[in-house]
Design a protein around this motif. Structure first.
Motif, PDB file in Angstrom:
ATOM      1  N   TRP A 193       1.859  -8.522  -4.386  1.00  0.00           N
ATOM      2  CA  TRP A 193       2.828  -7.748  -3.602  1.00  0.00           C
ATOM      3  C   TRP A 193       3.465  -6.653  -4.459  1.00  0.00           C
ATOM      4  CZ3 TRP A 193       3.671  -6.932   1.301  1.00  0.00           C
ATOM      5  CH2 TRP A 193       4.885  -6.379   1.727  1.00  0.00           C
ATOM      6  N   GLN A 218       3.246  -2.653  -3.692  1.00  0.00           N
ATOM      7  CA  GLN A 218       4.422  -1.805  -3.541  1.00  0.00           C
ATOM      8  C   GLN A 218       4.336  -0.584  -4.457  1.00  0.00           C
ATOM      9  OE1 GLN A 218       7.089  -2.287  -1.298  1.00  0.00           O
ATOM     10  NE2 GLN A 218       5.535  -3.632  -0.467  1.00  0.00           N
ATOM     11  N   ASN A 233       8.785 -11.583   0.828  1.00  0.00           N
ATOM     12  CA  ASN A 233       8.234 -10.244   1.025  1.00  0.00           C
ATOM     13  C   ASN A 233       8.800  -9.616   2.285  1.00  0.00           C
ATOM     14  OD1 ASN A 233       6.734 -10.794  -1.206  1.00  0.00           O
ATOM     15  ND2 ASN A 233       4.844 -11.160  -0.122  1.00  0.00           N
ATOM     16  N   GLY A 234      10.099  -9.508   2.365  1.00  0.00           N
ATOM     17  CA  GLY A 234      10.704  -8.848   3.505  1.00  0.00           C
ATOM     18  C   GLY A 234      10.221  -7.417   3.604  1.00  0.00           C
ATOM     19  N   GLY A 235      10.170  -6.919   4.796  1.00  0.00           N
ATOM     20  CA  GLY A 235       9.718  -5.549   4.990  1.00  0.00           C
ATOM     21  C   GLY A 235       8.320  -5.435   5.513  1.00  0.00           C
TER      22      GLY A 235
END
Length: 142
Positions: free
Chosen positions: A13, A17, A38-40
């Motif tokens: 992740w 990003q 892993n918000g978003g």
């Protein structure tokens, strides 16, 4: 251009990003595992390893649904197995796909990366000495 970016939680992740910040595209849609960490992300898959193929097969319809709903021009994954699954669904739906193998794999491509070589439009490694055949080196994300 609409890009679907897929990665499992943790280092995959983080690398995704960093890659996303380098892209100049109209829209980025994220897919991940472990929603709390892993918000978003717009979509989530259950995490599994490539050695748990039965869990991946159960999630394949969800992966197809994500690709169909998000209608990407390109699908990018930095791993791991859930990313490979979405890439495979995209491949079967005629989408361009890019696999970026994790920087953690300095001696050989990950198992998911070796499988991605079979169908992904492009496969990248973050180690120049691993660039052979269909696997290219364009630099590192970390």
């Amino acid at each position: 251009m609409r890009v679907l970016l897929v990665a499992s939680f943790g280092g995959h992740w983080v690398q995704l990003q960093r890659l996303a910040t380098l892209l100049e595209v109209e829209e980025q849609v994220f897919v991940s595992t472990a929603g709390k960490q892993n918000g978003g992300a717009a979509y989530y898959l259950d995490d599994f390893s490539v050695l748990e193929l039965w869990r991946g097969v159960r999630q394949l319809p969800r992966a197809f649904g994500i690709v169909r709903r998000s209608r990407p021009d390109l699908i990018i994954s930095t791993g791991a197995a859930p990313g490979l699954l979405v890439l495979f669904a995209g491949f079967l739906l005629g989408k361009k796909t890019l696999w970026v193998d994790s920087i953690a794999n300095c001696r050989r491509l990950s198992l998911s990366g070796r499988v991605a070589k079979l169908f992904a439009s492009q496969v990248l490694t973050q180690w120049p000495e691993l660039a052979t055949g269909r696997v290219r080196y364009l630099g590192r994300l970390l």
